[in-house]
Design an enzyme around this catalytic site. Structure first.
Site, PDB file in Angstrom:
ATOM      1  N   PRO A  11      -2.072   4.855   1.942  1.00 23.11           N
ATOM      2  CA  PRO A  11      -3.420   4.528   2.399  1.00 23.11           C
ATOM      3  C   PRO A  11      -3.465   3.459   3.485  1.00 23.11           C
ATOM      4  O   PRO A  11      -2.676   2.518   3.491  1.00 23.11           O
ATOM      5  CB  PRO A  11      -4.124   4.040   1.129  1.00 23.11           C
ATOM      6  CG  PRO A  11      -3.035   3.598   0.223  1.00 23.11           C
ATOM      7  CD  PRO A  11      -1.870   4.495   0.532  1.00 23.11           C
ATOM      8  N   ASN A  12      -4.396   3.672   4.383  1.00 26.25           N
ATOM      9  CA  ASN A  12      -4.736   2.763   5.477  1.00 26.25           C
ATOM     10  C   ASN A  12      -3.707   2.713   6.598  1.00 26.25           C
ATOM     11  O   ASN A  12      -3.936   2.048   7.605  1.00 26.25           O
ATOM     12  CB  ASN A  12      -5.027   1.344   4.959  1.00 26.25           C
ATOM     13  CG  ASN A  12      -6.186   1.329   4.003  1.00 26.25           C
ATOM     14  OD1 ASN A  12      -7.242   1.880   4.303  1.00 26.25           O
ATOM     15  ND2 ASN A  12      -5.993   0.744   2.834  1.00 26.25           N
ATOM     16  N   ARG A  19      -5.433  -2.381  12.507  1.00 21.23           N
ATOM     17  CA  ARG A  19      -5.569  -3.124  11.254  1.00 21.23           C
ATOM     18  C   ARG A  19      -4.561  -4.267  11.187  1.00 21.23           C
ATOM     19  O   ARG A  19      -3.357  -4.042  11.151  1.00 21.23           O
ATOM     20  CB  ARG A  19      -5.347  -2.173  10.077  1.00 21.23           C
ATOM     21  CG  ARG A  19      -5.422  -2.851   8.738  1.00 21.23           C
ATOM     22  CD  ARG A  19      -5.230  -1.840   7.611  1.00 21.23           C
ATOM     23  NE  ARG A  19      -5.131  -2.553   6.356  1.00 21.23           N
ATOM     24  CZ  ARG A  19      -4.099  -2.472   5.535  1.00 21.23           C
ATOM     25  NH1 ARG A  19      -3.096  -1.678   5.808  1.00 21.23           N
ATOM     26  NH2 ARG A  19      -4.075  -3.170   4.427  1.00 21.23           N
ATOM     27  N   TYR A  24       0.992  -6.190  10.446  1.00 25.20           N
ATOM     28  CA  TYR A  24       1.590  -4.853  10.507  1.00 25.20           C
ATOM     29  C   TYR A  24       2.116  -4.464  11.887  1.00 25.20           C
ATOM     30  O   TYR A  24       2.722  -3.407  12.035  1.00 25.20           O
ATOM     31  CB  TYR A  24       0.568  -3.809  10.038  1.00 25.20           C
ATOM     32  CG  TYR A  24       0.097  -4.067   8.628  1.00 25.20           C
ATOM     33  CD1 TYR A  24       0.957  -3.898   7.553  1.00 25.20           C
ATOM     34  CD2 TYR A  24      -1.195  -4.512   8.369  1.00 25.20           C
ATOM     35  CE1 TYR A  24       0.547  -4.154   6.261  1.00 25.20           C
ATOM     36  CE2 TYR A  24      -1.619  -4.765   7.075  1.00 25.20           C
ATOM     37  CZ  TYR A  24      -0.745  -4.590   6.024  1.00 25.20           C
ATOM     38  OH  TYR A  24      -1.153  -4.844   4.744  1.00 25.20           O
ATOM     39  N   ASN A  75       6.441   5.022   2.687  1.00 26.31           N
ATOM     40  CA  ASN A  75       5.703   3.767   2.773  1.00 26.31           C
ATOM     41  C   ASN A  75       4.458   3.987   1.921  1.00 26.31           C
ATOM     42  O   ASN A  75       3.477   4.556   2.385  1.00 26.31           O
ATOM     43  CB  ASN A  75       5.327   3.435   4.213  1.00 26.31           C
ATOM     44  CG  ASN A  75       4.614   2.101   4.321  1.00 26.31           C
ATOM     45  OD1 ASN A  75       4.132   1.566   3.323  1.00 26.31           O
ATOM     46  ND2 ASN A  75       4.526   1.571   5.523  1.00 26.31           N
ATOM     47  N   ALA A  78      -0.448   0.205  -0.313  1.00 28.19           N
ATOM     48  CA  ALA A  78      -0.965  -0.445  -1.526  1.00 28.19           C
ATOM     49  C   ALA A  78      -0.636   0.318  -2.802  1.00 28.19           C
ATOM     50  O   ALA A  78      -0.523  -0.286  -3.874  1.00 28.19           O
ATOM     51  CB  ALA A  78      -2.472  -0.637  -1.404  1.00 28.19           C
ATOM     52  N   GLU A  99      11.991   3.494  -0.426  1.00 29.42           N
ATOM     53  CA  GLU A  99      10.676   2.871  -0.240  1.00 29.42           C
ATOM     54  C   GLU A  99      10.759   1.922   0.945  1.00 29.42           C
ATOM     55  O   GLU A  99      11.751   1.210   1.108  1.00 29.42           O
ATOM     56  CB  GLU A  99      10.295   2.093  -1.499  1.00 29.42           C
ATOM     57  CG  GLU A  99       8.982   1.340  -1.391  1.00 29.42           C
ATOM     58  CD  GLU A  99       8.647   0.529  -2.633  1.00 29.42           C
ATOM     59  OE1 GLU A  99       7.597  -0.138  -2.619  1.00 29.42           O
ATOM     60  OE2 GLU A  99       9.421   0.542  -3.613  1.00 29.42           O
ATOM     61  N   HIS A 101       8.274  -0.798   3.615  1.00 28.30           N
ATOM     62  CA  HIS A 101       7.028  -1.487   3.957  1.00 28.30           C
ATOM     63  C   HIS A 101       7.221  -2.165   5.301  1.00 28.30           C
ATOM     64  O   HIS A 101       8.310  -2.679   5.597  1.00 28.30           O
ATOM     65  CB  HIS A 101       6.668  -2.540   2.906  1.00 28.30           C
ATOM     66  CG  HIS A 101       6.380  -1.958   1.562  1.00 28.30           C
ATOM     67  ND1 HIS A 101       5.134  -1.497   1.211  1.00 28.30           N
ATOM     68  CD2 HIS A 101       7.183  -1.741   0.497  1.00 28.30           C
ATOM     69  CE1 HIS A 101       5.181  -1.030  -0.025  1.00 28.30           C
ATOM     70  NE2 HIS A 101       6.417  -1.161  -0.478  1.00 28.30           N
ATOM     71  N   ARG A 108       4.101 -12.282   0.866  1.00 32.88           N
ATOM     72  CA  ARG A 108       2.647 -12.130   0.953  1.00 32.88           C
ATOM     73  C   ARG A 108       1.992 -12.515  -0.366  1.00 32.88           C
ATOM     74  O   ARG A 108       2.585 -13.212  -1.182  1.00 32.88           O
ATOM     75  CB  ARG A 108       2.323 -10.694   1.371  1.00 32.88           C
ATOM     76  CG  ARG A 108       2.895 -10.406   2.778  1.00 32.88           C
ATOM     77  CD  ARG A 108       2.418  -9.146   3.380  1.00 32.88           C
ATOM     78  NE  ARG A 108       0.961  -9.112   3.462  1.00 32.88           N
ATOM     79  CZ  ARG A 108       0.270  -7.993   3.579  1.00 32.88           C
ATOM     80  NH1 ARG A 108       0.891  -6.833   3.627  1.00 32.88           N
ATOM     81  NH2 ARG A 108      -1.041  -8.026   3.654  1.00 32.88           N
TER      82      ARG A 108
END
Length: 148
Positions: A11-12, A19, A24, A75, A78, A99, A101, A108
């Protein structure tokens, strides 16, 4: 025909480039897809690159990728912090899953420090921006060569 790696995005990530570029980076998802396709070609892979904001769609794609690919870079965004469904889907897959990111999730907010899918994947790459995708492709190349 080259073997295929699925690159799945949560998502996103469709909003990359707009964003929070301080977190990012400025590359769009289309930029990252182009990078992945170019690198995959050098590594001898085809890429099936997808993005969804919907958890169930990502679970369906994980199942599909488990049948049609030699490896998966994901990725989860969230959903990595919340999705038991994705964890379980990955556990059912026999091809290697990495995985990734863009940001360093451990530097974070506290709620981002735990990945629900990390225990189910071969490895986790985070914090290298768009380069995290390239590192994941190289990891999958290494993992697929070891399994031969």
């Amino acid at each position: 025909m080259a073997s295929t790696i699925f690159v799945l995005n949560g998502p996103n990530l469709n909003a990359l480039g707009k964003r929070e570029p301080g977190i990012y980076g400025g590359k769009t998802l289309a930029d990252i897809e182009a990078m992945c396709k170019a690198e995959a070609k050098l590594l001898g892979f085809d890429i099936d690159f997808r993005q969804s904001n919907h958890e169930g769609t990502l679970v369906d794609w994980l199942h599909e990728a488990g049948e049609k690919s030699v490896g998966i870079a994901i990725n989860p965004a969230a959903y990595g912090h919340t999705s038991i469904a994705m964890h379980d889907a990955i556990r059912a897959i026999t091809v290697p899953v990495v995985e990734l990111h863009l940001s360093n999730i451990h530097a974070r907010e506290e709620f981002r420090h735990k990945s629900m899918i990390a225990p189910a994947v071969k490895g986790v790459i985070c914090g290298f921006g768009a380069q995290s995708y390239i590192l994941a492709l190289h990891a999958l190349k290494n993992l697929t060569e070891k399994s031969k």
